[in-house]
Design a protein around this motif. Structure first.
Motif, mmCIF file in Angstrom:
data_model
loop_
_atom_site.group_PDB
_atom_site.id
_atom_site.type_symbol
_atom_site.label_atom_id
_atom_site.label_comp_id
_atom_site.label_asym_id
_atom_site.label_seq_id
_atom_site.Cartn_x
_atom_site.Cartn_y
_atom_site.Cartn_z
ATOM 1 N N LYS A 160 0.831 -1.208 0.000
ATOM 2 C CA LYS A 160 0.000 0.000 0.000
ATOM 3 C C LYS A 160 0.865 1.258 0.000
ATOM 4 C CE LYS A 160 -1.206 2.655 2.906
ATOM 5 N NZ LYS A 160 -2.295 2.651 3.876
ATOM 6 N N ASN A 161 1.943 1.253 0.793
ATOM 7 C CA ASN A 161 2.840 2.407 0.826
ATOM 8 C C ASN A 161 3.488 2.640 -0.525
ATOM 9 O OD1 ASN A 161 3.827 3.793 3.705
ATOM 10 N ND2 ASN A 161 2.677 1.894 3.956
ATOM 11 N N PHE A 162 3.881 1.573 -1.206
ATOM 12 C CA PHE A 162 4.537 1.722 -2.501
ATOM 13 C C PHE A 162 3.553 2.146 -3.589
ATOM 14 C CE2 PHE A 162 7.611 -1.788 -0.924
ATOM 15 C CZ PHE A 162 8.266 -0.865 -0.134
ATOM 16 N N VAL A 163 2.287 1.797 -3.415
ATOM 17 C CA VAL A 163 1.255 2.251 -4.352
ATOM 18 C C VAL A 163 0.896 3.711 -4.083
ATOM 19 C CG1 VAL A 163 -1.160 1.936 -5.058
ATOM 20 C CG2 VAL A 163 0.325 -0.057 -4.748
ATOM 21 N N ALA A 164 0.901 4.097 -2.823
ATOM 22 C CA ALA A 164 0.545 5.473 -2.452
ATOM 23 C C ALA A 164 1.646 6.467 -2.799
ATOM 24 C CB ALA A 164 0.243 5.546 -0.954
ATOM 25 N N ALA A 165 2.894 6.000 -2.793
ATOM 26 C CA ALA A 165 4.029 6.907 -2.991
ATOM 27 C C ALA A 165 4.012 7.552 -4.373
ATOM 28 C CB ALA A 165 5.338 6.156 -2.790
#
Length: 522
Positions: A160-165
């Motif tokens: 999720k963090n890598f998609v949000a970044a």
């Protein structure tokens, strides 16, 4: 006792729910401010990449108009302030926010920029117009993501963090390829991959600081080693002390030859096991310095399976790998490449370790440096900040920007229940075995907690089948009564952010929050 513990858990849970709702209120109703939220090591420390990002933000007049927030865990604010004070920026203004406080949630909800070196907690939802830079915390030597045999299911919050970044920093192509592949973010992350030097590695180009530390620590004219072992339960207590005792006995005191000092950086879980006052030539790694700032003092690095060698190699100085327990250690943790592929000296005894540390480097690591360190430079931090807080059009030519890999196929989510029974697992694996991955990308979705005791089936999925394990729980209803469409919209952002999904296949329906969320999205 059980009743008291139950009340404590309920009180803590109630407070967390209240803070979650407070965060959602900030998220929905407050405007973004010209601010940067910086979190290093989940608030435990200000070290590594984000130490240098913070230093650039506080010292460069170009960023003087930004309000700077630094997140800290409760009880470590003093230590972090001391570390920042040693930057030599006494007049710099920044604001400490304690993790899980109201101020913390407000800062992360309203800051225009967010910089993180790991993962933000699973409550986080990136707002429109927020800019999120994820710098991570090192080139991986040990396998990551879906390849971690003891927890392949624990990928969801990182995904999720890598998609949000908006920006994902990688210091080399090797790291970019493995992180994208093993966290399965190709085709779902709209972020831009940034190939650029790690901010922390800029410390290795600062010879003036190296000389200054040597003078201030009375190390001039001495040969300095740094021992940075990988933490493991077997290297604690008497095992660790026996190694240090043997090292100390072998080090020169300066009576006949050049004095040798070894600084040992021990993991916090094992640090209390060691009484450094009893050693003649071994000292504790100084806590008042940023790790790489002091590591740059070393004439030789002694480590084992730690990926620190990817960074230190840029110095051109000698690296010795003391891997006395290689067979045992590697039996429980996989590596991306075999130990034999590394150019560094590898030894099995303490005697050989010290003998190798004091002799000149005789191996050729030029190919290794070219592959893993080619983007590192003294200007790495400045270049990265100019890109993120400035404009891409004026980005340094030392940086390479590209979209995260994508094959252009539609993404299909597959839900097969809680995957807690053999029948559910069989239904999911049989469906996915027939999936045509030439026509679409398939993602099995599940609650991370539901498969914590039976995740082994994930290791047997075909490599072209991906998955996404939802982390955390849904916040209480905004209206205090029942979940609305707005609650589900926010929950989707919390779990999957900007992940593009063309179709959702429901192999089973149940009463779980995840099932309700997918039915709402569907």
């Amino acid at each position: 006792m059980k009743i008291i513990n139950k009340i404590k858990r309920k009180t803590v849970g109630s407070r967390k729910n209240a803070l979650r709702l407070e965060y959602i209120d900030y998220y929905r109703n407050l405007p973004l401010e010209k601010a940067v939220f910086v979190e290093a090591r989940n608030g435990k420390e200000i070290d590594g990449n984000n130490y240098y990002v913070l230093k650039e933000l506080l010292s460069n007049p170009q960023y003087s108009g930004y309000r700077i927030y630094v997140s800290t865990e409760d009880g470590v604010a003093g230590k972090i302030r001391n570390k920042i004070d040693k930057m030599g920026l006494a007049d710099a203004e920044y604001f400490i926010v304690t993790v899980d406080s109201s101020e913390y949630y407000k800062a992360i909800a309203t800051s225009e920029y967010i910089v993180c070196d790991a993962t933000l907690k699973n409550f986080f939802m990136k707002r429109e117009c927020q800019v999120y830079l994820n710098v991570w915390h090192g080139t991986p030597f040990k396998v990551m993501g879906r390849k971690v045999a003891h927890e392949p299911h624990a990928t969801g919050n990182a995904q999720k963090n890598f998609v949000a970044a908006d920006y994902l920093l990688y210091p080399n192509e090797y790291m970019m390829d493995h992180m994208v592949e093993d966290y399965m973010i190709s085709d779902i992350s709209p972020a831009k991959a940034v190939l650029g030097g790690y901010p922390r590695n800029s410390a290795f180009f600062d010879n003036a600081k190296r000389d200054e530390i040597r003078r201030s620590q009375n190390l001039e004219g001495k040969r300095i080693y740094v021992y940075m072992p990988t933490h493991r339960p077997e290297l604690m207590g008497s095992a660790l002390n026996n190694i240090l005792d043997e090292m100390d006995a072998l080090l020169n005191s300066g009576e006949k030859d050049t004095e040798e000092i070894l600084f040992a950086k021990i993991h916090p879980l094992a640090a209390d096991d060691v009484d450094f006052s009893r050693f003649r030539n071994i000292r504790a790694f100084p806590a008042e310095y940023e790790t790489y700032e002091f590591l740059n003092v070393a004439d030789c690095l002694i480590t084992d399976y730690s990926s620190v060698f990817y960074d230190f190699a840029v110095t051109g100085r000698k690296i010795v790998l003391y891997t006395y327990d290689e067979e045992e250690y590697l039996s429980t943790r996989g590596l991306y490449s075999p130990m034999s592929s590394l150019p560094f000296v590898q030894v099995k005894t303490v005697t050989d370790t010290i003998n190798q540390a004091r002799t000149p480097k005789e191996y050729d690591d030029s190919a290794f440096i070219a592959e893993y360190c080619s983007y590192d430079s003294a200007d790495a931090t400045k270049n990265l900040c100019s890109l993120v807080f400035g404009s891409e059009s004026s980005a340094s030519s030392q940086l390479k920007l590209s979209p995260v890999a994508s094959n252009g196929l539609p993404n299909i989510m597959v839900y097969a229940g809680k995957l807690s029974t053999p029948d559910e697992i069989e239904a999911a694996t049989e469906y996915l075995a027939k999936a045509d991955t030439n026509e679409a990308n398939y993602y099995l979705v599940f609650n991370r907690g539901d498969v914590k005791d039976n995740f082994s089936f994930l290791l047997n999925l075909p490599e072209d089948i991906r998955y996404f394990g939802r982390a955390g729980k849904m916040a209480p209803p905004i209206n205090g009564k029942s979940y609305s469409s707005e609650d589900f919209r926010l929950e989707w952002l919390r779990c999957f952010d900007r992940m593009p999904v063309s179709e959702i296949v429901m192999l089973k329906e149940d009463d779980s929050q995840l099932c309700s969320l997918l039915k709402w999205k569907h």
